[in-house]
Design an enzyme around this catalytic site. Structure first.
Site, mmCIF file in Angstrom:
data_model
loop_
_atom_site.group_PDB
_atom_site.id
_atom_site.type_symbol
_atom_site.label_atom_id
_atom_site.label_comp_id
_atom_site.label_asym_id
_atom_site.label_seq_id
_atom_site.Cartn_x
_atom_site.Cartn_y
_atom_site.Cartn_z
ATOM 1 N N ASP A 136 24.131 -11.861 2.891
ATOM 2 C CA ASP A 136 24.357 -12.631 1.663
ATOM 3 C C ASP A 136 25.826 -12.632 1.268
ATOM 4 O OD1 ASP A 136 23.518 -14.091 -0.725
ATOM 5 O OD2 ASP A 136 24.021 -12.237 -1.792
ATOM 6 N N MET A 166 8.840 4.226 5.313
ATOM 7 C CA MET A 166 8.957 2.860 4.809
ATOM 8 C C MET A 166 10.175 2.713 3.895
ATOM 9 S SD MET A 166 6.739 1.299 6.457
ATOM 10 C CE MET A 166 7.100 -0.276 5.717
ATOM 11 N N GLU A 167 10.480 3.750 3.136
ATOM 12 C CA GLU A 167 11.649 3.707 2.253
ATOM 13 C C GLU A 167 12.941 3.626 3.075
ATOM 14 O OE1 GLU A 167 8.275 5.034 -0.176
ATOM 15 O OE2 GLU A 167 8.940 5.525 1.845
ATOM 16 N N LEU A 202 0.799 -1.228 0.000
ATOM 17 C CA LEU A 202 0.000 0.000 0.000
ATOM 18 C C LEU A 202 0.833 1.281 0.000
ATOM 19 C CD1 LEU A 202 -2.786 -1.201 2.443
ATOM 20 C CD2 LEU A 202 -2.792 -1.229 -0.052
ATOM 21 N N CYS A 203 2.147 1.157 -0.241
ATOM 22 C CA CYS A 203 3.010 2.344 -0.316
ATOM 23 C C CYS A 203 2.843 3.045 -1.654
ATOM 24 C CB CYS A 203 4.476 1.952 -0.148
ATOM 25 S SG CYS A 203 4.941 1.610 1.534
ATOM 26 N N HIS A 204 2.913 4.362 -1.610
ATOM 27 C CA HIS A 204 2.855 5.160 -2.831
ATOM 28 C C HIS A 204 4.217 5.188 -3.512
ATOM 29 C CE1 HIS A 204 -0.625 6.673 -0.601
ATOM 30 N NE2 HIS A 204 -1.117 7.006 -1.772
#
Length: 162
Positions: free
Chosen positions: A130, A115-116, A77-79
């Site tokens: 990794d 969120m970013e 739901l992030c823009h």
């Protein structure tokens, strides 16, 4: 005091992308952090630049930046945002042994970039894992959190100890 309304749910409790059309365009920033715990020997290898897969920090930095740019592809739901700045930085730590990872994200837009910033840190941590898992499968991540956000209707937030 009433409970805060969750903006990603509609009146029926269904997932809903927030309508930001009427919001003001403002400068918004976010900073996040996380920590990759590792064996002291793994940290030594990282600092000497002798990982078999190549430059761990350069690869993790690019991965974090790319992840911030792709956040709406990962978080439903992030823009999609035209980010102005994304940086990912690393600080080796001897006690406890590991790597402190921080990100900074900036946008001039209608919604924030928390969120970013969190995605950048998370993917940078995963990339460190990794790149070094061949020598230390026991690495772990902790403390991934928002340190600060500025801009928008809710104003500035600074985490305790942030």
């Amino acid at each position: 005091m009433s409970e805060p309304k969750l903006s990603h749910l509609n009146a029926r409790g269904e997932a809903n992308m927030v309508d930001v059309a009427e919001k003001d365009v403002t400068s918004r920033t976010a900073r996040a952090e996380g920590f990759v715990s590792m064996q002291p020997e793994t940290l030594d290898l990282l600092e000497r630049g002798e990982a078999k897969k190549g430059d761990v920090l350069a690869t993790a930095r690019i991965a974090g930046i790319m992840a911030a740019k792709r956040t709406p592809d990962l978080i439903p739901l992030c823009h999609a945002l035209a980010l102005s700045k994304v940086s990912v930085d690393f600080t080796p730590n001897r006690t406890p042994p590991g790597l402190h990872v921080t990100s900074y994200v900036k946008v001039h837009g209608k919604t924030g970039v928390e969120m970013e910033a969190l995605t950048a840190v998370s993917v940078a941590c995963l990339t460190v894992y990794d790149m070094l898992k061949a020598v230390d499968k026991g690495m772990s991540f902790s403390g991934i959190r928002l340190l600060e956000k500025t801009g928008g209707r809710s104003g500035t937030y600074v985490a305790e100890g942030g």
